[in-house]
Design a protein around this motif. Structure first.
Motif, PDB file in Angstrom:
ATOM      1  N   LEU A 180       0.870  -1.165   0.000  1.00 30.75           N
ATOM      2  CA  LEU A 180       0.000   0.000   0.000  1.00 30.75           C
ATOM      3  C   LEU A 180       0.908   1.215   0.000  1.00 30.75           C
ATOM      4  N   ASP A 181       0.826   2.038  -1.049  1.00 29.43           N
ATOM      5  CA  ASP A 181       1.671   3.242  -1.148  1.00 29.43           C
ATOM      6  C   ASP A 181       1.096   4.315  -0.237  1.00 29.43           C
ATOM      7  N   LEU A 182       1.887   4.734   0.753  1.00 32.11           N
ATOM      8  CA  LEU A 182       1.453   5.757   1.707  1.00 32.11           C
ATOM      9  C   LEU A 182       1.877   7.154   1.278  1.00 32.11           C
ATOM     10  N   GLY A 183       2.667   7.249   0.175  1.00 29.00           N
ATOM     11  CA  GLY A 183       3.190   8.538  -0.274  1.00 29.00           C
ATOM     12  C   GLY A 183       4.448   8.903   0.490  1.00 29.00           C
ATOM     13  N   GLY A 184       5.141   9.899  -0.017  1.00 32.03           N
ATOM     14  CA  GLY A 184       6.343  10.381   0.666  1.00 32.03           C
ATOM     15  C   GLY A 184       7.471   9.371   0.729  1.00 32.03           C
ATOM     16  N   GLY A 185       7.479   8.410  -0.200  1.00 33.27           N
ATOM     17  CA  GLY A 185       8.554   7.422  -0.208  1.00 33.27           C
ATOM     18  C   GLY A 185       8.372   6.298   0.787  1.00 33.27           C
ATOM     19  N   ILE A 186       7.123   6.059   1.225  1.00 33.02           N
ATOM     20  CA  ILE A 186       6.846   5.007   2.208  1.00 33.02           C
ATOM     21  C   ILE A 186       5.722   4.118   1.692  1.00 33.02           C
ATOM     22  N   LYS A 187       5.893   2.798   1.863  1.00 34.84           N
ATOM     23  CA  LYS A 187       4.822   1.862   1.542  1.00 34.84           C
ATOM     24  C   LYS A 187       4.764   0.797   2.618  1.00 34.84           C
ATOM     25  N   ARG A 188       3.581   0.159   2.743  1.00 38.79           N
ATOM     26  CA  ARG A 188       3.338  -0.760   3.858  1.00 38.79           C
ATOM     27  C   ARG A 188       2.650  -2.034   3.365  1.00 38.79           C
ATOM     28  N   LYS A 189       2.990  -3.160   4.018  1.00 35.74           N
ATOM     29  CA  LYS A 189       2.312  -4.435   3.816  1.00 35.74           C
ATOM     30  C   LYS A 189       1.881  -4.966   5.177  1.00 35.74           C
ATOM     31  N   VAL A 190       0.596  -5.223   5.352  1.00 36.43           N
ATOM     32  CA  VAL A 190       0.137  -5.912   6.557  1.00 36.43           C
ATOM     33  C   VAL A 190       0.307  -7.396   6.276  1.00 36.43           C
ATOM     34  N   VAL A 224       7.278  -2.201   6.496  1.00 40.22           N
ATOM     35  CA  VAL A 224       7.231  -0.819   6.014  1.00 40.22           C
ATOM     36  C   VAL A 224       8.528  -0.545   5.270  1.00 40.22           C
ATOM     37  N   ALA A 225       8.402  -0.172   3.996  1.00 39.39           N
ATOM     38  CA  ALA A 225       9.570   0.128   3.157  1.00 39.39           C
ATOM     39  C   ALA A 225       9.691   1.636   3.005  1.00 39.39           C
ATOM     40  N   PHE A 226      10.907   2.133   3.174  1.00 36.22           N
ATOM     41  CA  PHE A 226      11.194   3.564   3.069  1.00 36.22           C
ATOM     42  C   PHE A 226      12.224   3.817   1.978  1.00 36.22           C
ATOM     43  N   GLU A 227      11.993   4.853   1.202  1.00 40.37           N
ATOM     44  CA  GLU A 227      13.046   5.388   0.341  1.00 40.37           C
ATOM     45  C   GLU A 227      13.868   6.331   1.213  1.00 40.37           C
ATOM     46  N   ALA A 228      15.132   6.574   0.836  1.00 39.21           N
ATOM     47  CA  ALA A 228      15.945   7.543   1.583  1.00 39.21           C
ATOM     48  C   ALA A 228      15.210   8.872   1.622  1.00 39.21           C
ATOM     49  N   GLY A 229      15.162   9.497   2.775  1.00 39.02           N
ATOM     50  CA  GLY A 229      14.468  10.761   2.959  1.00 39.02           C
ATOM     51  C   GLY A 229      13.026  10.613   3.395  1.00 39.02           C
ATOM     52  N   GLY A 230      12.490   9.388   3.370  1.00 37.71           N
ATOM     53  CA  GLY A 230      11.118   9.163   3.829  1.00 37.71           C
ATOM     54  C   GLY A 230      11.000   9.440   5.319  1.00 37.71           C
ATOM     55  N   ILE A 231       9.864  10.018   5.706  1.00 43.22           N
ATOM     56  CA  ILE A 231       9.663  10.401   7.107  1.00 43.22           C
ATOM     57  C   ILE A 231       8.401   9.745   7.647  1.00 43.22           C
ATOM     58  N   GLY A 232       8.571   8.993   8.709  1.00 45.49           N
ATOM     59  CA  GLY A 232       7.443   8.491   9.491  1.00 45.49           C
ATOM     60  C   GLY A 232       7.178   9.550  10.542  1.00 45.49           C
ATOM     61  N   ALA A 233       6.156  10.370  10.302  1.00 44.83           N
ATOM     62  CA  ALA A 233       5.870  11.530  11.155  1.00 44.83           C
ATOM     63  C   ALA A 233       5.718  11.145  12.625  1.00 44.83           C
TER      64      ALA A 233
END
Length: 108
Positions: free
Chosen positions: A13-23, A35-44
């Motif tokens: 599931l693409d969460l935007g901001g360089g972050i995606k998630r799989k349950v 949870v996959a992050f691209e460099a610079g992605g921020i988990g607020a």
């Protein structure tokens, strides 16, 4: 309930901001999430009533919990007690494996 889960069977599931998630798996007591992050992605910065344990599967992250920040990399773990404010900044692309108790109904 599926008890043997292959990664390829679960969609991101693409969460935007360089972050995606799989349950990956859950019941009413526990949930495992990738949870996959691209460099610079921020988990607020946020908090929730769930207890969370997270394994840094790969990459490098600045993890902040309750105002304390530490850089963690593949193989490291962090633990977030219920209701503590926490967040992540991805320094090098990677993945986190999050375990929640109880499950995060808002992720379903």
């Amino acid at each position: 309930m599926n008890t043997l889960i292959e990664d390829k069977e679960v969609e991101w599931l693409d969460l935007g901001g360089g972050i995606k998630r799989k349950v990956m798996a859950y019941d009413d007591q526990m949930m495992v999430v990738k949870v996959a992050f691209e460099a610079g992605g921020i988990g607020a910065m946020h908090s929730h009533p769930h207890t969370q344990a997270s394994y840094v599967a790969s990459g490098k992250f600045d993890i902040t919990i309750d105002g304390n920040t530490k850089t963690l990399k593949g193989g490291d773990v962090y633990f977030v007690p219920s209701d503590l404010v926490h967040g992540a900044v991805c320094l090098e692309a990677g993945e986190l494996i999050d375990v929640f108790h109880p499950l995060r109904e808002d992720f379903l």
